[in-house]
Design an enzyme around this catalytic site. Structure first.
Site, short mmCIF file in Angstrom:
data_model
loop_
_atom_site.label_atom_id
_atom_site.label_comp_id
_atom_site.label_asym_id
_atom_site.label_seq_id
_atom_site.Cartn_x
_atom_site.Cartn_y
_atom_site.Cartn_z
N GLU A 777 -11.37 -92.18 -125.25
CA GLU A 777 -12.50 -92.62 -124.61
C GLU A 777 -13.00 -91.10 -124.19
OE1 GLU A 777 -14.39 -95.20 -124.06
OE2 GLU A 777 -12.92 -96.28 -125.23
N ASP A 778 -13.25 -90.35 -125.10
CA ASP A 778 -13.86 -89.06 -124.88
C ASP A 778 -13.14 -87.94 -123.79
OD1 ASP A 778 -15.78 -89.38 -126.79
OD2 ASP A 778 -17.03 -90.59 -125.42
N ALA A 779 -12.10 -88.34 -123.44
CA ALA A 779 -11.45 -87.46 -122.45
C ALA A 779 -10.97 -86.17 -123.00
CB ALA A 779 -10.11 -88.09 -121.95
N GLY A 926 -17.36 -85.76 -121.44
CA GLY A 926 -15.92 -86.45 -121.36
C GLY A 926 -15.55 -85.92 -120.21
N ARG A 958 -21.14 -91.23 -132.90
CA ARG A 958 -22.31 -90.27 -132.47
C ARG A 958 -23.01 -89.52 -133.32
NH1 ARG A 958 -18.14 -89.96 -128.30
NH2 ARG A 958 -18.38 -91.92 -127.21
#
Lengths: 1155, 282
Positions: A777-779, A926, A958
């Site tokens: 999740e974009d971390a 993120g 994206r």
């Protein structure tokens, strides 16, 4: 860096050197750009018009600046508009003494008539620190009678005007950098805002539908066509409609009770015969005549044939309240002359101008009835006007000035009424009494944002905003923001949609997400907003250029030719519209008339429209004739040599300003290669369709458009450098980045707005790969050693203000000293305090320690008793936060009202931690998911270890290709020692970048072979690896983390308080409750909703069912049936509240509670 | 003049009907009918602005207009310092007028209000064609005139012109007014009816005994508003007595002669030379 450029040039020359950086590298102000020699580009070098015409942009910004629209508007207000207001309200007459008069002759801001220099003003930074208003005195020259003499009095101060920073009344205008530094001002600060009571306030640009113009709209469902015009004069605002009802046309106005048939209105205006009405409205177009004919019937049904009858008919319908009784005929005349279409007032007997205006409205309605496409678009930018600070303050000032004069007059009358005065009365004695009205009125409006204008009955809230100093970009973005009057909650798509007419005027990317989406807009980079211009000379010019005056034209030939409209009003007709427009434009290009006056032909309406009004957005374009650009290499060379400035380009007729309407009448080429004979203009630079904030994005033309919009929102939250004076500022909350870097991949916009001097971010080496599973999740995975080296480190500075109040009984708040223990050492609470009772600079503050040891008198109302002991009660300011802070600055001063003002600035230095938010410049945000030891991170052949590892899943959905190109360009720049460009529709070409990579022994696509830091083995895939500019956003875990076991409760309900700041509980809400019910965990539910919240033991009487106390039922007067039970306090409260309204809730208890 | 004729107008023609009239300072009127000469019609309102525009621009524009070659050049005379030209436009007259005398009605009466600049012309009605004599007698008190009314608007920059001996003569126009039908007789009848109505059944309010309250106000009391703007102008116009004028026709020759004579006596001299003028333009 110059060496680097040469080296790169050498390497690139093998491919013919298409990619070059002529004159693109700049570190200094615009002057640097305009110097004859810079960065390897000499005067003798060849100038390529196609490539170098962008130099007009820095030249434009040098003249105009980034917030010129605000400054222009304010300058216009103080220099021109104020004088007009004074002129319009110049006389004060007395009702008592007919001989008396007082006349305002002149008005000035911040300058006396006697001195040539401006008054000394308190410098802006001092105003910020001391919570004062940055303002200048308003001086008027007056002339009045005293007895039989006429007296001139100069330089009477009637109040103080808040001054816009960097306007021509500001002390910062035309000061150099050195002087700026002396005044503690940042030379890069754009100005354009006010300082009121120490806070920086911006008056946002307001967008409105243009005034005094006809807008035709159709409602197809209701079958209505209407033409409306909002008339706006200095005195009033009103709206007039010409509307269809059952295919008949009526005039509608708020102060006329019912709709009036249009034929009657025209008869009232003196166009009496049916023939002439037909001629004026329809001309000789038979289809229009057929549509309109039915209206004559309407008038004859009402038996209205003459002007007098028509006026009387209207007179009976008028519903205005007047002090003066008028006959119906007079009411009718008044309605036609002043009420309807109020911006055209008829002073004498000639109604022709007004008659034609209403006839044109009717004609537009008829046209729209005939052809439904002939309606106007409300959302079209050409139909909008922007209201700026100057105009808003002007409205406010006129209101205040009128009030001032009214009060002044009443106080003069009061004195003059007294029959026998001992002395001759000097009117000036009464003037100073009220002088606070204007000052405080202006201050209050700007500081609260409530604009209330009596004469328009207007109440507008939220006009001003506190200038956001989160980052340089957020401040800049605020200055270019445009807010619209539309309701945010309404679900309409039209006003929110991106209009094609926004091209080049309003930024296409920069708008917030959510409810204000599309309603809040931003100006593009190269725009100008016009100020009002005089109409009369333009009207005269039209007649000289062959326009036939409407007073001369007979009604029959009115519609045979093109009408000429000046600011929406018909002034004449022309037979040769093209020639007229051409001549008019050549006069404008030669500078005979203002460059901001626009003229265009609307062939659908058979009209030539000329606009001189303020608030139109316009932008400069290069003029092209016969397929040749007027701007040649020669001109550009002179521009670079400094021989020409931007305004010379205007005067020479090389460049001109076009507003949206005129732009629509032009044929504009994007590039020089597109030129052909029909082209009339050429863009200066295509990237100017973006605004200042969107200009930060590298390669935005490769991104999916919402990503650019997201970045525009996030760029404003990035922590970075704010201004050169950032360490001298004491703001409520300030975020600063400790080691900001300018981006490796910049854009021309970045240089133009000086983002490279006040950056907000760092160039992080990014590896796009999966690592550890803490990157979903974009971390992001951060390198611990990078953080140790200062990556993402920032500091927060928070202000506390205390005022030492004075009380009426001559007591005042005091600062006590520190308290010491038996060893003569400061007690723990007072560890940070100095002997003066204030925290000492540099001391560490832990939660619970005092940093301002204030005491207030116990007795502040009764007179001083003489008892000196125990008069004061300690009210220390205690530091409370999970993390400690350091005292950065302590300031003690005196504010406007003579009370001591103490400001303490607390500083916290923060390194990135788990959960801190980061984002690249492509709308990809993120949070930090894990911080990994450097030795466990992957490394490349060269031993380079990434600062950030980003999960590749961020890319496919994206579609931020710009980010990838940024990485490649950045990597090439690093290897080559250059800063690369990612300018929109241009920038460093990917091909060239790949070439550099290959030449340096890297993969063309930016992929590298990495080794695992854990195993030391080579990774199975090549990793996309290189520098990307990352911003640290203001959302940090330290400000948000929150937990509570026990803590404060609300008094009324005894439930835990809400919110982090009140140490509140975490709510198990309605939906969570539903889950627990569904799961069947009833005991958990009981615990969460009652036991951990507001459990309360009550005594219930099982006989009457009501609540008693202490085992006693007050209703039954016995303790017999009282049972103890636990219910939520809120339930008990509910029962009691019900009882209070005469409803008795009785509890019936089952066996389980019986003993 | 029958109003019915107004509906059969040929709208294609661009010429409008304009009468030119000259009022000498001493007050007697000389007058010339429109359409009498081709040159004069052209010389009035329509064509002039271009002439003026051209003369200002002179060569500069002439050079650029290639499809509009210079055919001939005329010397220009500006005359008429003491002439007062008023242009009256007859807005509701047909564009094409024939030779029939009915289409050239005479002006029976002319009135002018000098303060309010209002013209009123009485034109006898053509009772032979499309005229309901009985209705006029019964309903409209036997009306025999059509009244045309117009407000004259001050004018600047417009000239009346004629060509004589290959010379152009310009006479400044003082005011322009559009003459429009003014149905005085309808208003008169309405007013009469209203008066009769109120006499016949007087309203209850006027019958009942009323308490009259009186208060004394100072003359220059501010609360007593004076009429302003258009209302004031209407009041002045209503109260102003009209000045009767004499309508004379066929005076163009005489007018021309005075202008010619006038112009021959003085020659306009330019204040500046051509170069100076052009430099100002640039």
């Amino acid at each position: 860096m110059v060496d680097g450029t040469n080296k790169r040039k050498r390497t690139a020359s093998s491919r013919g050197a298409e990619h070059d950086h002529r004159g693109l590298v700049t570190d200094d102000t615009f002057d640097e750009l305009l110097k004859p020699v810079y960065k390897g580009k000499k005067m003798t070098d060849q100038i390529n018009t196609a490539e170098d015409k962008w130099h007009l942009l820095p030249a434009f910004l040098k003249v105009k600046g980034l917030v010129k629209q605000h400054l222009d508007s304010f300058n216009y207000f103080v220099d021109v508009d104020l004088k007009k207001i004074i002129k319009a309200n110049e006389l004060i007459l007395s009702d008592v003494d007919p001989e008396f008069y007082l006349k305002y002759v002149d008005i000035r801001i911040g300058k006396r008539s006697t001195s040539s220099a401006n008054d000394h003003l308190t410098p802006p930074h001092e105003c910020r620190l001391r919570d004062m208003t940055y303002s200048a005195p308003i001086y008027v020259d007056i002339e009045y009678t005293r007895g039989r003499n006429i007296i001139m009095h100069k330089d009477v101060e009637i109040g103080r005007m808040p001054i816009m920073l960097r306007s021509n009344k500001c002390i910062l205008s035309e000061t150099n950098e050195r002087e700026m530094a002396r005044l503690n001002e940042c030379p890069l600060d754009p100005g354009g805002y006010f300082i009121v009571n120490g806070t920086e306030k911006v008056i946002l640009v307001q967008e409105q539908l243009s005034k005094n113009r006809i807008i035709v709209e159709a409602d197809e469902k209701k079958g209505i066509v209407q033409a409306s015009v909002t008339s706006s004069t200095h005195e009033r605002k009103s709206k007039t409609y010409v509307i269809t009802k059952n295919d008949k046309i009526y005039l509608k106005h708020n102060s006329i009770a019912e709709e009036i048939p249009i034929v009657i209105v025209l008869r009232a205006c003196g166009i009496v015969s049916d023939l002439e009405i037909m001629q004026v409205v329809c001309g000789n177009d038979s289809s229009y005549q057929d549509i309109f004919a039915v209206n004559f019937e309407e008038a004859s049904k009402l038996n209205v044939y003459t002007q007098q009858q028509a006026l009387e008919h209207i007179g009976t319908k008028v519903k205005t309240m007047r002090r003066q009784k008028l006959s119906t005929l007079q009411e009718g005349i008044e309605a036609i002359a002043t009420t309807v279409v109020a911006h055209l007032t008829v002073e004498a007997l000639d109604f022709r101008e007004k008659a034609l205006y209403m006839a044109m409205m009717a004609r537009r309605v008829v046209m729209a009835m005939y052809n439904p496409k002939m309606v106007d678009d409300r959302d079209y930018v050409g139909n909008k006007r922007l209201e700026l600070a100057g105009q808003l303050i002007s409205l406010l000032f006129e209101d205040l000035f009128k009030k001032f004069n009214h009060d002044f007059k009443t106080s003069i009358d009061k004195v003059l009424k007294k029959p026998n005065r001992a002395m001759e009365y000097d009117a000036l004695l009464s003037i100073n009494v009220h002088s606070n009205n204007i000052t405080s009125g202006l201050n209050r409006a700007i500081s609260t944002g409530n604009w209330s204008l009596k004469r328009f009955k207007m109440e507008r809230a939220g006009v001003t905003h506190v200038l956001s100093r989160l980052s340089y970009i957020s401040a800049l973005g605020m200055m270019t923001r445009i807010s619209s009057q539309f309701e945010k909650s309404r679900k309409v798509s039209g006003p929110r949609a991106l209009q094609p007419s926004q091209f080049g005027m309003l930024c296409t990317a920069d708008t917030p997400e959510g409810e204000a989406c599309g309603l809040v807009k931003n100006l593009a980079l190269m725009t100008h907003i016009t100020t009002d211009d005089e109409e009369e000379p333009i009207k005269k010019l039209c007649y000289i250029l062959g326009v036939e005056d409407i007073t001369v034209i007979d009604s029959a030939s009115l519609h045979l030719n093109y009408g000429v409209y000046l600011n929406g009003t018909l002034v004449g007709i022309t037979r040769f519209p093209n020639r007229f427009v051409h001549q008019f434009r050549s006069l404008r290009r030669t500078g005979k008339i203002s460059e901001f006056i626009s003229i265009y032909i609307n062939s659908h309406q058979h009209a030539v429209h000329i606009a001189t009004d303020g608030g139109r957005i316009c932008r400069p374009l290069i003029i092209v004739t016969a397929g040749k650009s007027h701007v040649t290499a020669d001109h550009l060379r002179k521009l670079l040599d400094g021989e020409l400035v931007f305004d010379d380009f205007l005067k020479l007729g090389l460049v001109e300003y076009l507003d949206v309407n005129e732009e629509n009448d032009s044929f504009i080429a994007l590039y020089e290669k597109d030129l052909e004979p029909a082209i009339t203009h050429m863009e200066i630079e295509p990237f100017t369709i973006l605004g200042a904030v969107a200009g930060l994005i590298p390669y935005p033309h490769h991104n999916q458009s919402p990503r650019n919009t997201y970045q525009c929102a996030m760029g404003k939250q990035a922590i970075g450098a704010i201004a050169y004076n950032q360490f001298k500022r004491i703001d409520t909350l300030l975020y600063l980045m400790t080691y900001p870097q300018q981006p490796m991949v910049k854009s021309k916009t970045i240089e133009l707005i000086n983002y490279d001097k006040l950056p907000a971010g760092q160039n992080a080496t990014v590896a796009v790969m999966s690592y550890s599973g803490y990157d979903i999740e974009d971390a992001l995975v951060l390198n611990k050693s990078s953080i140790d080296r200062g990556f993402g480190r920032c500091e927060t500075r928070r202000k506390t203000t205390t005022v030492l109040k004075r009380y009426p009984n001559h007591t005042q708040d005091i600062i006590g000293g520190m308290r010491v223990d038996e060893n003569n050492e400061r007690i723990w609470q007072h560890e940070a305090l100095g002997p003066d009772g204030l925290g000492e600079v540099g001391m560490k503050l832990n939660s619970g320690q005092v940093y301002i040891n204030k005491s207030v008198p116990t007795n502040s109302t009764e007179p001083f008793s003489g008892n000196t002991e125990a008069q004061y009660r300690e009210t220390p300011v205690i530091y409370r936060a999970p993390e400690s802070s350091h005292i950065d600055q302590v300031m003690m001063s005196v504010s406007d009202n003579d009370q001591a003002l103490i400001k303490v600035l607390l500083r916290q230095s923060r390194r990135p931690e788990l959960g801190d938010k980061f984002s690249s410049r492509h709308g990809q945000k993120g949070v930090c998911g894990i911080i990994v030891q450097q030795e466990d991170m992957p490394f490349s052949d060269q031993g380079v270890v990434p600062d950030i590892i980003m999960n590749p899943h961020g890319f496919p959905s994206r579609m931020t290709v710009g980010k990838m190109i940024e990485l490649v360009s950045g990597k090439a720049g690093v290897l080559n020692g250059t800063l690369e460009y990612g300018t929109c529709f241009g920038g460093s070409k990917l091909e060239d970048m790949s070439k550099i990579l290959v030449d340096q022994g890297f993969n063309y696509s930016g992929k590298d072979m990495l080794y695992s830091g854990v195993t030391g083995e080579c990774l199975q895939a090549y990793i996309f690896f290189g520098p990307i500019y990352y911003q640290k956003l203001k959302h940090m875990v330290l400000d948000k983390m929150h937990a509570r076991a026990r803590g404060p409760r609300a008094v009324l309900t005894r439930q835990p308080t809400e919110g982090r700041s009140r140490d509140g509980g975490l709510r198990l809400g309605e939906m969570e409750r539903d889950c627990v019910i569904a799961y069947g965990a009833s005991q958990l539910l009981l615990e969460r909703l009652m036991i951990s919240s507001d459990a309360f033991e009550v005594d219930v009487c099982n006989k009457c069912g009501l609540m008693g106390y202490s085992g006693w039922c007050t209703t039954c007067k016995s303790a017999e049936n009282v049972i103890k039970m636990t219910i939520p306090y809120a339930a008990k409260l509910l029962f009691q509240e019900l009882l209070s309204m005469n409803i008795a809730p009785r509890l019936r208890l089952d066996e389980i509670f019986e003993e | 003049m029958a109003s019915n004729k107004l509906f059969v107008t040929e709208e294609e023609d661009e010429e409008d009907n304009i009468s030119l009239e000259k009022v000498d300072q001493d007050g007697d009127i000389t007058m010339r009918e429109a359409g009498a000469g081709e040159a004069t019609t052209e010389a009035t309102a329509e064509a002039k602005p271009h002439k003026i525009g051209k003369s200002k621009h002179h060569r500069a524009t002439i050079d650029s207009d290639e499809d509009d070659p210079v055919v001939e050049e005329f010397p220009i005379n500006i005359a008429g310092n003491d002439e007062q030209l008023h242009v009256l436009q007859f807005a509701s007259k047909p564009k094409v007028v024939g030779k029939k005398s009915a289409e050239h009605p005479i002006v029976a009466d002319a009135r002018f209000k000098t303060k309010s600049h209002i013209w009123e012309l009485d034109i006898p009605l053509d009772e032979e064609a499309f005229f309901n004599k009985a209705k006029a007698e019964d309903n409209w008190n036997g009306v025999t005139f059509q009244t045309l009314k117009g407000v004259s608007v001050d004018n600047e920059g417009q000239y009346a012109a004629f060509v004589a001996d290959k010379q152009l003569y310009l006479v400044p126009v003082k005011t322009i007014s559009q003459m429009k039908p003014y149905f005085k007789y309808i208003d008169a009848v309405t007013q009469q009816n209203r008066k009769e109505e109120s006499n016949r059944n007087p309203s209850a309010a006027s019958q009942r005994a009323q308490v009259v309250t009186m208060s004394v106000k100072s003359v220059n009391d501010p609360s007593q508003n004076r009429l302003t703007g258009s209302l004031l102008a209407h009041k002045v116009a209503d109260e102003e007595p009209a000045r009767d004028m004499e309508w004379t026709e066929g005076t163009f020759e005489q007018f021309r002669d005075t202008i010619l004579k006038d112009c021959s006596q003085h020659i306009l001299k330019p204040v500046e030379n051509e170069d100076k003028y052009l430099s100002k333009l640039l």
